[in-house]
Design a protein around this motif. Sequence first.
Motif, PDB file in Angstrom:
ATOM      1  N   GLN A   1      21.354  16.892  67.200  1.00 16.50           N
ATOM      2  CA  GLN A   1      22.077  17.148  68.446  1.00 16.50           C
ATOM      3  C   GLN A   1      21.787  16.076  69.487  1.00 16.50           C
ATOM      4  N   ARG A   2      20.528  15.633  69.563  1.00 19.00           N
ATOM      5  CA  ARG A   2      20.172  14.573  70.517  1.00 19.00           C
ATOM      6  C   ARG A   2      20.853  13.260  70.151  1.00 19.00           C
ATOM      7  N   LEU A   3      20.885  12.948  68.854  1.00 17.64           N
ATOM      8  CA  LEU A   3      21.570  11.738  68.415  1.00 17.64           C
ATOM      9  C   LEU A   3      23.067  11.807  68.720  1.00 17.64           C
ATOM     10  N   LEU A   4      23.653  12.968  68.474  1.00 22.87           N
ATOM     11  CA  LEU A   4      25.082  13.135  68.727  1.00 22.87           C
ATOM     12  C   LEU A   4      25.389  12.963  70.204  1.00 22.87           C
ATOM     13  N   LEU A   5      24.556  13.546  71.059  1.00 25.64           N
ATOM     14  CA  LEU A   5      24.757  13.402  72.501  1.00 25.64           C
ATOM     15  C   LEU A   5      24.604  11.951  72.928  1.00 25.64           C
ATOM     16  N   ALA A   6      23.572  11.283  72.394  1.00 22.88           N
ATOM     17  CA  ALA A   6      23.357   9.877  72.735  1.00 22.88           C
ATOM     18  C   ALA A   6      24.516   9.007  72.260  1.00 22.88           C
ATOM     19  N   GLY A   7      25.020   9.291  71.065  1.00 24.87           N
ATOM     20  CA  GLY A   7      26.142   8.514  70.542  1.00 24.87           C
ATOM     21  C   GLY A   7      27.393   8.676  71.370  1.00 24.87           C
ATOM     22  N   MET A   8      27.694   9.902  71.776  1.00 23.84           N
ATOM     23  CA  MET A   8      28.907  10.145  72.560  1.00 23.84           C
ATOM     24  C   MET A   8      28.781   9.593  73.977  1.00 23.84           C
TER      25      MET A   8
ATOM     26  N   ALA B   1      26.357   8.547  65.180  1.00 21.56           N
ATOM     27  CA  ALA B   1      25.192   9.428  65.272  1.00 21.56           C
ATOM     28  C   ALA B   1      25.030  10.255  64.001  1.00 21.56           C
ATOM     29  N   ILE B   2      26.134  10.761  63.476  1.00 23.95           N
ATOM     30  CA  ILE B   2      26.075  11.546  62.233  1.00 23.95           C
ATOM     31  C   ILE B   2      25.627  10.652  61.077  1.00 23.95           C
ATOM     32  N   GLY B   3      26.149   9.425  61.032  1.00 23.16           N
ATOM     33  CA  GLY B   3      25.736   8.496  59.986  1.00 23.16           C
ATOM     34  C   GLY B   3      24.258   8.146  60.074  1.00 23.16           C
ATOM     35  N   LEU B   4      23.763   7.949  61.303  1.00 26.01           N
ATOM     36  CA  LEU B   4      22.346   7.633  61.475  1.00 26.01           C
ATOM     37  C   LEU B   4      21.472   8.820  61.076  1.00 26.01           C
ATOM     38  N   ALA B   5      21.912  10.029  61.419  1.00 23.12           N
ATOM     39  CA  ALA B   5      21.152  11.219  61.031  1.00 23.12           C
ATOM     40  C   ALA B   5      21.091  11.357  59.515  1.00 23.12           C
TER      41      ALA B   5
ATOM     42  N   MET C   1      14.662   6.968  71.218  1.00 27.02           N
ATOM     43  CA  MET C   1      14.418   8.337  70.775  1.00 27.02           C
ATOM     44  C   MET C   1      13.395   8.381  69.649  1.00 27.02           C
ATOM     45  N   GLU C   2      13.467   7.416  68.746  1.00 28.03           N
ATOM     46  CA  GLU C   2      12.498   7.344  67.647  1.00 28.03           C
ATOM     47  C   GLU C   2      11.088   7.108  68.177  1.00 28.03           C
ATOM     48  N   GLN C   3      10.950   6.163  69.088  1.00 28.58           N
ATOM     49  CA  GLN C   3       9.636   5.867  69.644  1.00 28.58           C
ATOM     50  C   GLN C   3       9.101   7.034  70.460  1.00 28.58           C
ATOM     51  N   SER C   4       9.968   7.701  71.212  1.00 24.83           N
ATOM     52  CA  SER C   4       9.543   8.864  71.990  1.00 24.83           C
ATOM     53  C   SER C   4       9.081   9.981  71.073  1.00 24.83           C
ATOM     54  N   GLY C   5       9.795  10.181  69.965  1.00 24.73           N
ATOM     55  CA  GLY C   5       9.408  11.213  69.017  1.00 24.73           C
ATOM     56  C   GLY C   5       8.066  10.918  68.377  1.00 24.73           C
ATOM     57  N   LEU C   6       7.816   9.628  68.075  1.00 28.15           N
ATOM     58  CA  LEU C   6       6.521   9.262  67.488  1.00 28.15           C
ATOM     59  C   LEU C   6       5.377   9.461  68.474  1.00 28.15           C
TER      60      LEU C   6
END
Length: 248
Positions: A3-10, A80-84, A230-235
């Motif tokens: 959902q976060r990726l989708l929001l960021a992508g849009m 975003a869907i492709g990256l997920a 987002m990846e770095q924040s998650g790590l």
Amino acid sequence: MVQRLLLAGMLSGLIVALFAFSYARVYAEPNIERAIALEEGGDHHHEEAEQGTVSRDTQRNAGLLTGLVAYCAALGGLLAIGLAFLHGRLSVRPRSAVWTLTVAGYVSLVLVPQLKYPANPPGVGSAETIGTRTEMYFIMLLASAISMAVSLWISHRMARRAGAAPSIAAGLAVFTALASLLMTMMPAISETPYDFPRALLFEFRFHAALLQLVVWGGLGVLFGQAAEYMEQSGLRVEGTARRGIPNA
């Protein structure tokens, strides 16, 4: 995460749409106006043709912005869907994965179809064949996308045995061969009037191609950076949790 990726992508798509609108409004729209003037035989006839339809002022402002916002937001969502889907399957950073998706998408969905069936300004093409031309374009687009998917799959399978460089070269070779075959097999459509200004036709297609580069390149930059953050924040959050430090 999805959902976060989708929001960021849009959201990235919405920002890119503003840049694309500015470019189209300044560079592409004047060519369309010139082509319409030629088609209608002058500004007076063009104004008469606008009566009872959506005005050109609406088309080149609110209509253009609405279309670009929808297009860019949808592309951002698809990226975003492709990256997920690729997350955890490829040992690359999110930014690199986003750029892989954008380059593959641009080449298969924009470059190859437009090399075969380039964009045309108003006044080029018969209204009687618009259905056939649209059908041929979407067949080309779908076949090109399938060719890219097959090439990426072959490259991914080879990477496990042959390494990165040979697998990438093999994927490029497969897609080039399939795309060349498609462009040879698909019927050619050429309905440009002999008296249509070649300079105007070139400028229209040039700016149409650059507009697509603005969209896809902008999404690669903005969404790639957002996905990396987002990846770095998650790590960082995961590392903090493992150390038992409360998340402030």
